[in-house]
Design an enzyme around this catalytic site. Structure first.
Site, mmCIF file in Angstrom:
data_model
loop_
_atom_site.group_PDB
_atom_site.id
_atom_site.type_symbol
_atom_site.label_atom_id
_atom_site.label_comp_id
_atom_site.label_asym_id
_atom_site.label_seq_id
_atom_site.Cartn_x
_atom_site.Cartn_y
_atom_site.Cartn_z
ATOM 1 N N LYS A 199 4.765 -8.516 -1.536
ATOM 2 C CA LYS A 199 4.071 -8.886 -2.472
ATOM 3 C C LYS A 199 4.625 -10.505 -2.862
ATOM 4 O O LYS A 199 5.854 -10.997 -2.503
ATOM 5 C CB LYS A 199 4.341 -8.181 -3.757
ATOM 6 N N TYR A 227 -7.610 -4.396 -4.575
ATOM 7 C CA TYR A 227 -7.102 -3.226 -5.715
ATOM 8 C C TYR A 227 -8.420 -2.518 -6.516
ATOM 9 O O TYR A 227 -8.176 -2.196 -7.646
ATOM 10 C CB TYR A 227 -6.160 -3.768 -6.598
ATOM 11 N N PHE A 249 -3.475 -2.499 -16.503
ATOM 12 C CA PHE A 249 -2.779 -3.501 -15.728
ATOM 13 C C PHE A 249 -3.247 -4.127 -14.869
ATOM 14 O O PHE A 249 -3.014 -4.943 -14.038
ATOM 15 C CB PHE A 249 -1.559 -3.028 -15.358
ATOM 16 N N ARG A 259 6.434 5.139 2.195
ATOM 17 C CA ARG A 259 6.496 5.299 0.639
ATOM 18 C C ARG A 259 7.884 5.555 0.491
ATOM 19 O O ARG A 259 8.115 5.100 -0.608
ATOM 20 C CB ARG A 259 5.439 6.376 0.559
ATOM 21 N N THR A 300 7.227 3.302 -7.735
ATOM 22 C CA THR A 300 6.631 2.211 -8.359
ATOM 23 C C THR A 300 7.304 1.613 -9.262
ATOM 24 O O THR A 300 7.573 0.312 -9.378
ATOM 25 C CB THR A 300 5.416 2.615 -9.258
ATOM 26 N N ARG A 321 12.327 -0.952 -3.313
ATOM 27 C CA ARG A 321 12.009 -1.458 -4.796
ATOM 28 C C ARG A 321 13.412 -1.392 -5.586
ATOM 29 O O ARG A 321 13.582 -1.927 -6.595
ATOM 30 C CB ARG A 321 10.989 -0.793 -5.384
ATOM 31 N N ASN A 347 6.790 -5.560 -8.112
ATOM 32 C CA ASN A 347 7.683 -4.881 -7.401
ATOM 33 C C ASN A 347 7.524 -4.561 -5.989
ATOM 34 O O ASN A 347 8.012 -3.687 -5.338
ATOM 35 C CB ASN A 347 7.257 -3.142 -7.628
ATOM 36 N N HIS A 393 3.563 -3.264 -1.409
ATOM 37 C CA HIS A 393 2.502 -2.182 -1.467
ATOM 38 C C HIS A 393 2.682 -1.505 -0.393
ATOM 39 O O HIS A 393 2.754 -2.034 0.957
ATOM 40 C CB HIS A 393 1.318 -2.955 -1.555
ATOM 41 N N GLU A 431 -7.451 0.169 4.171
ATOM 42 C CA GLU A 431 -6.675 -0.982 3.971
ATOM 43 C C GLU A 431 -6.171 -1.850 5.059
ATOM 44 O O GLU A 431 -6.432 -2.943 5.115
ATOM 45 C CB GLU A 431 -5.298 -0.684 3.214
HETATM 46 P P1 DAT Z 1 2.207 2.160 -6.035
HETATM 47 O O1 DAT Z 1 2.058 0.499 -5.740
HETATM 48 O O2 DAT Z 1 3.567 2.749 -5.916
HETATM 49 O O3 DAT Z 1 1.379 2.926 -4.955
HETATM 50 P P2 DAT Z 1 -0.022 2.407 -7.935
HETATM 51 O O4 DAT Z 1 -1.088 2.424 -6.853
HETATM 52 O O5 DAT Z 1 -0.080 3.443 -9.116
HETATM 53 O O6 DAT Z 1 1.437 2.254 -7.412
HETATM 54 O O7 DAT Z 1 -0.229 1.094 -8.702
HETATM 55 C C1 DAT Z 1 -0.453 -0.104 -7.921
HETATM 56 C C2 DAT Z 1 0.280 -1.392 -8.490
HETATM 57 O O8 DAT Z 1 -0.076 -1.675 -9.852
HETATM 58 C C3 DAT Z 1 1.953 -1.288 -8.541
HETATM 59 O O9 DAT Z 1 2.594 -1.203 -7.258
HETATM 60 C C4 DAT Z 1 2.044 -2.043 -9.702
HETATM 61 C C5 DAT Z 1 1.065 -2.105 -10.437
HETATM 62 N N1 DAT Z 1 1.303 -1.012 -11.735
HETATM 63 C C6 DAT Z 1 0.991 0.076 -11.720
HETATM 64 N N2 DAT Z 1 1.591 0.710 -12.766
HETATM 65 C C7 DAT Z 1 1.636 -0.356 -13.587
HETATM 66 C C8 DAT Z 1 2.237 -0.551 -14.997
HETATM 67 N N3 DAT Z 1 2.200 0.680 -15.732
HETATM 68 N N4 DAT Z 1 2.468 -1.637 -15.481
HETATM 69 C C9 DAT Z 1 2.166 -2.785 -14.732
HETATM 70 N N5 DAT Z 1 1.906 -2.701 -13.558
HETATM 71 C C10 DAT Z 1 1.602 -1.600 -12.807
HETATM 72 MG MG MG Z 2 -1.111 2.639 -4.774
#
Ligand code: DAT
Ligand code: MG
Length: 140
Positions: free
Chosen positions: A11, A51, A59, A87, A93, A104, A114, A117, A128
């Protein structure tokens, strides 16, 4: 266990801090092979489409803006159990919750910024990978 492919994105927060090589080393050390790789700068429409599953989350706007803020490195990783293994190497996350030695834990700045992805299921990996790469670009 089967050989799988998964989609990874390094990212903007990580490409900006020149962490691409350190992150790829963690994939390789875990037995994941980079079988496709490119550096791209996502448009807001592309980041939003990638996304789309999160579009109702609070968010989403921030996430789309962040993903288009700097170039990213999109890669296909291949290996035994690659989706779950990636993962694990990524960590949780929220970096505050991530295990020691994960990407991370070592590099992420916050829950949003973070660093990586990774696809979370065989279905999302297939979708994807096809979002970013043609079959011709996958070199096993
Ligand atoms: P991951 O990337 O671990 O699969 P996710 O699919 O739940 O997590 O969310 C996608 C992305 O969105 C994540 O990498 C960062 C952002 N994100 C998730 N939860 C968030 C939050 N509470 N506040 C801000 N950004 C967030
Ligand atoms: Mg995800």
């Amino acid at each position: 266990m089967a050989v799988e492919r998964t989609l990874s994105i390094i990212k903007p927060d990580a490409t900006k801090r020149n962490l691409t090589g350190k992150i790829v080393s963690k994939f390789e050390d875990a037995g994941l092979r980079v079988v496709a790789s490119k550096r791209i700068h996502l448009s807001p429409a592309q980041a939003g489409a990638f996304y789309a599953e999160h579009k109702e989350r609070p968010f989403y706007g921030e996430l789309v803006e962040f993903m288009g803020s700097e170039p990213v490195v999109v890669q296909v990783l291949e290996g035994e159990n690659a989706i779950a293994k990636n993962r694990e190497v990524m960590g949780a996350t929220d970096p505050a919750q991530a295990d020691a030695g994960t990407i991370r834990k070592d590099f992420a700045l916050s829950k949003g910024e973070n660093s990586v992805h990774g696809s979370d299921s065989p279905e999302s990996a297939a979708r994807e990978i096809a979002f970013f790469f043609s079959g011709l670009e996958l070199v096993g």
